[in-house]
Design a protein around this motif. Structure first.
Motif, PDB file in Angstrom:
ATOM      1  N   ASP A 258     104.571 -30.836   1.510  1.00  0.00           N
ATOM      2  CA  ASP A 258     104.321 -29.977   0.354  1.00  0.00           C
ATOM      3  C   ASP A 258     104.446 -30.778  -0.941  1.00  0.00           C
ATOM      4  OD1 ASP A 258     107.182 -29.209  -1.031  1.00  0.00           O
ATOM      5  OD2 ASP A 258     107.388 -29.571   1.117  1.00  0.00           O
ATOM      6  N   LEU A 259     103.790 -30.279  -1.970  1.00  0.00           N
ATOM      7  CA  LEU A 259     103.666 -31.009  -3.231  1.00  0.00           C
ATOM      8  C   LEU A 259     105.023 -31.252  -3.891  1.00  0.00           C
ATOM      9  CD1 LEU A 259     101.247 -32.146  -4.801  1.00  0.00           C
ATOM     10  CD2 LEU A 259     101.278 -30.080  -6.192  1.00  0.00           C
ATOM     11  N   ARG A 260     105.920 -30.271  -3.831  1.00  0.00           N
ATOM     12  CA  ARG A 260     107.239 -30.407  -4.459  1.00  0.00           C
ATOM     13  C   ARG A 260     108.037 -31.553  -3.843  1.00  0.00           C
ATOM     14  NH1 ARG A 260     108.002 -28.391  -9.485  1.00  0.00           N
ATOM     15  NH2 ARG A 260     107.119 -26.293  -9.650  1.00  0.00           N
ATOM     16  N   THR A 261     107.966 -31.668  -2.518  1.00  0.00           N
ATOM     17  CA  THR A 261     108.690 -32.755  -1.836  1.00  0.00           C
ATOM     18  C   THR A 261     108.142 -34.111  -2.262  1.00  0.00           C
ATOM     19  OG1 THR A 261     109.136 -31.335   0.071  1.00  0.00           O
ATOM     20  CG2 THR A 261     109.317 -33.710   0.415  1.00  0.00           C
ATOM     21  N   VAL A 262     106.816 -34.216  -2.318  1.00  0.00           N
ATOM     22  CA  VAL A 262     106.185 -35.481  -2.732  1.00  0.00           C
ATOM     23  C   VAL A 262     106.562 -35.798  -4.178  1.00  0.00           C
ATOM     24  CG1 VAL A 262     103.982 -36.694  -3.070  1.00  0.00           C
ATOM     25  CG2 VAL A 262     104.302 -35.219  -1.074  1.00  0.00           C
ATOM     26  N   GLN A 263     106.619 -34.777  -5.028  1.00  0.00           N
ATOM     27  CA  GLN A 263     107.051 -34.969  -6.423  1.00  0.00           C
ATOM     28  C   GLN A 263     108.444 -35.577  -6.481  1.00  0.00           C
ATOM     29  OE1 GLN A 263     107.671 -31.329  -8.582  1.00  0.00           O
ATOM     30  NE2 GLN A 263     108.194 -32.363 -10.496  1.00  0.00           N
ATOM     31  N   GLU A 264     109.366 -35.040  -5.684  1.00  0.00           N
ATOM     32  CA  GLU A 264     110.742 -35.551  -5.655  1.00  0.00           C
ATOM     33  C   GLU A 264     110.777 -36.984  -5.147  1.00  0.00           C
ATOM     34  OE1 GLU A 264     113.668 -34.181  -6.679  1.00  0.00           O
ATOM     35  OE2 GLU A 264     112.460 -32.570  -7.550  1.00  0.00           O
ATOM     36  N   LEU A 265     110.018 -37.269  -4.103  1.00  0.00           N
ATOM     37  CA  LEU A 265     110.013 -38.615  -3.525  1.00  0.00           C
ATOM     38  C   LEU A 265     109.472 -39.651  -4.510  1.00  0.00           C
ATOM     39  CD1 LEU A 265     108.759 -37.766   0.083  1.00  0.00           C
ATOM     40  CD2 LEU A 265     111.049 -38.590  -0.519  1.00  0.00           C
ATOM     41  N   LEU A 266     108.454 -39.257  -5.266  1.00  0.00           N
ATOM     42  CA  LEU A 266     107.843 -40.180  -6.228  1.00  0.00           C
ATOM     43  C   LEU A 266     108.655 -40.297  -7.520  1.00  0.00           C
ATOM     44  CD1 LEU A 266     104.075 -39.200  -5.866  1.00  0.00           C
ATOM     45  CD2 LEU A 266     105.144 -41.297  -5.061  1.00  0.00           C
ATOM     46  N   GLY A 267     109.524 -39.307  -7.777  1.00  0.00           N
ATOM     47  CA  GLY A 267     110.314 -39.335  -9.008  1.00  0.00           C
ATOM     48  C   GLY A 267     109.532 -38.896 -10.224  1.00  0.00           C
ATOM     49  N   HIS A 268     108.519 -38.015 -10.019  1.00  0.00           N
ATOM     50  CA  HIS A 268     107.748 -37.488 -11.140  1.00  0.00           C
ATOM     51  C   HIS A 268     108.529 -36.352 -11.806  1.00  0.00           C
ATOM     52  CE1 HIS A 268     103.635 -38.849  -9.289  1.00  0.00           C
ATOM     53  NE2 HIS A 268     104.234 -39.817  -9.971  1.00  0.00           N
ATOM     54  N   SER A 269     108.634 -36.384 -13.126  1.00  0.00           N
ATOM     55  CA  SER A 269     109.331 -35.302 -13.829  1.00  0.00           C
ATOM     56  C   SER A 269     108.450 -34.059 -13.925  1.00  0.00           C
ATOM     57  CB  SER A 269     109.747 -35.763 -15.228  1.00  0.00           C
ATOM     58  OG  SER A 269     108.624 -36.218 -15.948  1.00  0.00           O
ATOM     59  N   ASP A 270     107.130 -34.247 -13.908  1.00  0.00           N
ATOM     60  CA  ASP A 270     106.189 -33.134 -14.050  1.00  0.00           C
ATOM     61  C   ASP A 270     105.302 -33.075 -12.816  1.00  0.00           C
ATOM     62  OD1 ASP A 270     104.229 -31.320 -14.757  1.00  0.00           O
ATOM     63  OD2 ASP A 270     104.091 -32.014 -16.831  1.00  0.00           O
ATOM     64  N   ILE A 271     105.211 -31.915 -12.205  1.00  0.00           N
ATOM     65  CA  ILE A 271     104.419 -31.786 -10.969  1.00  0.00           C
ATOM     66  C   ILE A 271     102.932 -32.018 -11.210  1.00  0.00           C
ATOM     67  CG2 ILE A 271     103.949 -29.291 -11.041  1.00  0.00           C
ATOM     68  CD1 ILE A 271     104.720 -29.353  -7.971  1.00  0.00           C
ATOM     69  N   SER A 272     102.482 -31.847 -12.464  1.00  0.00           N
ATOM     70  CA  SER A 272     101.059 -32.079 -12.751  1.00  0.00           C
ATOM     71  C   SER A 272     100.674 -33.532 -12.493  1.00  0.00           C
ATOM     72  CB  SER A 272     100.732 -31.693 -14.199  1.00  0.00           C
ATOM     73  OG  SER A 272     101.432 -32.522 -15.105  1.00  0.00           O
ATOM     74  N   THR A 273     101.636 -34.445 -12.647  1.00  0.00           N
ATOM     75  CA  THR A 273     101.382 -35.860 -12.348  1.00  0.00           C
ATOM     76  C   THR A 273     101.148 -36.043 -10.858  1.00  0.00           C
ATOM     77  OG1 THR A 273     102.937 -36.385 -14.121  1.00  0.00           O
ATOM     78  CG2 THR A 273     102.239 -38.209 -12.726  1.00  0.00           C
ATOM     79  N   THR A 274     101.870 -35.286 -10.050  1.00  0.00           N
ATOM     80  CA  THR A 274     101.751 -35.398  -8.586  1.00  0.00           C
ATOM     81  C   THR A 274     100.459 -34.761  -8.100  1.00  0.00           C
ATOM     82  OG1 THR A 274     104.149 -35.038  -8.625  1.00  0.00           O
ATOM     83  CG2 THR A 274     103.117 -35.166  -6.471  1.00  0.00           C
ATOM     84  N   GLN A 275      99.944 -33.769  -8.839  1.00  0.00           N
ATOM     85  CA  GLN A 275      98.779 -33.022  -8.368  1.00  0.00           C
ATOM     86  C   GLN A 275      97.524 -33.878  -8.231  1.00  0.00           C
ATOM     87  OE1 GLN A 275      98.980 -29.830 -11.234  1.00  0.00           O
ATOM     88  NE2 GLN A 275      99.718 -28.381  -9.708  1.00  0.00           N
ATOM     89  N   ILE A 276      97.497 -35.032  -8.879  1.00  0.00           N
ATOM     90  CA  ILE A 276      96.351 -35.934  -8.730  1.00  0.00           C
ATOM     91  C   ILE A 276      96.126 -36.270  -7.261  1.00  0.00           C
ATOM     92  CG2 ILE A 276      97.746 -38.012  -9.107  1.00  0.00           C
ATOM     93  CD1 ILE A 276      94.093 -37.584 -10.165  1.00  0.00           C
ATOM     94  N   TYR A 277      97.206 -36.306  -6.486  1.00  0.00           N
ATOM     95  CA  TYR A 277      97.082 -36.672  -5.064  1.00  0.00           C
ATOM     96  C   TYR A 277      96.444 -35.583  -4.235  1.00  0.00           C
ATOM     97  CZ  TYR A 277      99.916 -40.562  -6.525  1.00  0.00           C
ATOM     98  OH  TYR A 277     100.366 -41.681  -7.188  1.00  0.00           O
ATOM     99  N   THR A 278      96.502 -34.337  -4.702  1.00  0.00           N
ATOM    100  CA  THR A 278      95.787 -33.277  -3.983  1.00  0.00           C
ATOM    101  C   THR A 278      94.287 -33.470  -4.178  1.00  0.00           C
ATOM    102  OG1 THR A 278      95.859 -31.731  -5.849  1.00  0.00           O
ATOM    103  CG2 THR A 278      97.689 -31.648  -4.299  1.00  0.00           C
ATOM    104  N   HIS A 279      93.896 -33.971  -5.362  1.00  0.00           N
ATOM    105  CA  HIS A 279      92.481 -34.246  -5.612  1.00  0.00           C
ATOM    106  C   HIS A 279      91.997 -35.392  -4.724  1.00  0.00           C
ATOM    107  CE1 HIS A 279      92.816 -31.487  -8.825  1.00  0.00           C
ATOM    108  NE2 HIS A 279      93.432 -32.290  -9.677  1.00  0.00           N
ATOM    109  N   ILE A 280      92.851 -36.399  -4.545  1.00  0.00           N
ATOM    110  CA  ILE A 280      92.479 -37.526  -3.673  1.00  0.00           C
ATOM    111  C   ILE A 280      92.257 -37.020  -2.256  1.00  0.00           C
ATOM    112  CG2 ILE A 280      93.232 -39.726  -2.681  1.00  0.00           C
ATOM    113  CD1 ILE A 280      94.947 -40.149  -5.154  1.00  0.00           C
ATOM    114  N   SER A 281      93.198 -36.180  -1.769  1.00  0.00           N
ATOM    115  CA  SER A 281      93.099 -35.669  -0.405  1.00  0.00           C
ATOM    116  C   SER A 281      91.823 -34.859  -0.229  1.00  0.00           C
ATOM    117  CB  SER A 281      94.320 -34.798  -0.086  1.00  0.00           C
ATOM    118  OG  SER A 281      95.486 -35.581  -0.092  1.00  0.00           O
TER     119      SER A 281
END
Length: 296
Positions: A258-281
């Protein structure tokens, strides 16, 4: 003006607690700006207006600076001039009516799982540096560490018996990350068989990954070594240390994380930064569909 820049750097370091790399980035940008001001005889902050800023940005375009570099420069200047205004060093803020240029969204490059496996298995593990490089690649892909976080990793940050490491990321935020079995095994192999050969007896180091001089491996050293390994692996794509971080996140999402877990693992303060990876997928899914569906 140089003294005001020094005061700003102290503010970023002490009051905002930004990382060394972030502060160096701000300082580089503003020094380029100060050179422009001096060249154009703008010697006090209140002589700088919107048109001076636009002229400076135009110069950067003419020098063929990338859109990303110009966007970062606008951000640097915006925060710098806000500081000058707040501290009453300047009475006006010329950035007030300067818009931030829009950057076309480009998806970061990622490797396939097969390409990652090929890359990781390329170093010659019959020698000291090969074992080190294998351990580095295993750790980077297992954790998604930034290259700066990898080079700053200390022996005390390793908790291999628990399969964990801890790291300090952007904004001095600490996070604890799981290591897979293979990453644990290769890190232990490196510590037991390679690191003691690299470390000098009269020059003990607290850092995990060392260069052939026994000193902490630098970011530039990681980039240089990776470039050689990529070439040996026969991978045609442009691969940087960040490519492994991108691949780590993308593969997790593709396999159901899930996106929240990936956000925590990457150390992103804002989930919008992590959402780029959903676009890649989604993009990769579309490519696979077009390639393999008989009626696509």
């Amino acid at each position: 003006m140089e003294e005001d820049l020094a005061e700003y750097i102290r503010f970023l370091t002490i009051e905002r607690g930004l990382s060394k790399n972030t502060i160096e980035s701000y300082m580089r940008d503003i020094k380029i700006y100060l050179i422009f001001l001096k060249k154009n005889q703008l010697t006090t902050w209140d002589t700088i207006d919107r048109y001076a800023i636009l002229s400076f940005l135009q110069q950067l375009k003419e020098e063929q600076k990338s859109a990303g570099s110009i966007i970062r420069m606008v951000s640097s200047l915006r925060q710098f001039h806000q500081f000058l205004r707040q501290e009453k060093i300047a009475t006006v803020d010329p950035m007030t009516h300067i818009d931030t240029p829009k950057k076309a969204q480009t998806l970061p490059k990622v490797l396939s799982i097969k390409e990652v496996e090929n890359l990781i298995e390329t170093p010659d593990t019959s020698n000291t540096l090969g074992i080190r490089d294998r351990a580095i690649l295993e750790v980077m892909y297992a954790t998604g560490l930034r290259v700066s976080e990898l080079t700053e990793l200390k022996l005390d940050d390793l908790h291999l018996s628990l399969g964990l490491i801890q790291t300090i990321g952007k904004g001095e935020k600490e996070r604890i990350l799981p290591l897979g079995n293979l990453a644990v095994q290769w890190t232990e192999t490196y510590l037991n068989h390679s690191r003691n050969r690299l470390e000098r007896p009269n020059q003990r180091s607290k850092y995990v990954f060392l260069n052939h001089h026994g000193r902490k491996l630098t970011r530039q050293g990681v980039w240089k070594n990776l470039k050689i390994i990529v070439k040996k692996a026969g991978i045609e794509k442009q691969v940087t240390p960040h490519t492994l971080r991108h691949s780590f996140a993308t593969h997790l999402l593709e396999n159901g994380a899930d996106l929240r877990t990936v956000q925590e693992l990457l150390g992103h303060s804002d989930i919008s930064t992590t959402q780029i990876y959903t676009h890649i997928s989604t993009h990769r899914m579309s490519m696979v569909y077009k390639t393999y569906h008989p009626r696509a």
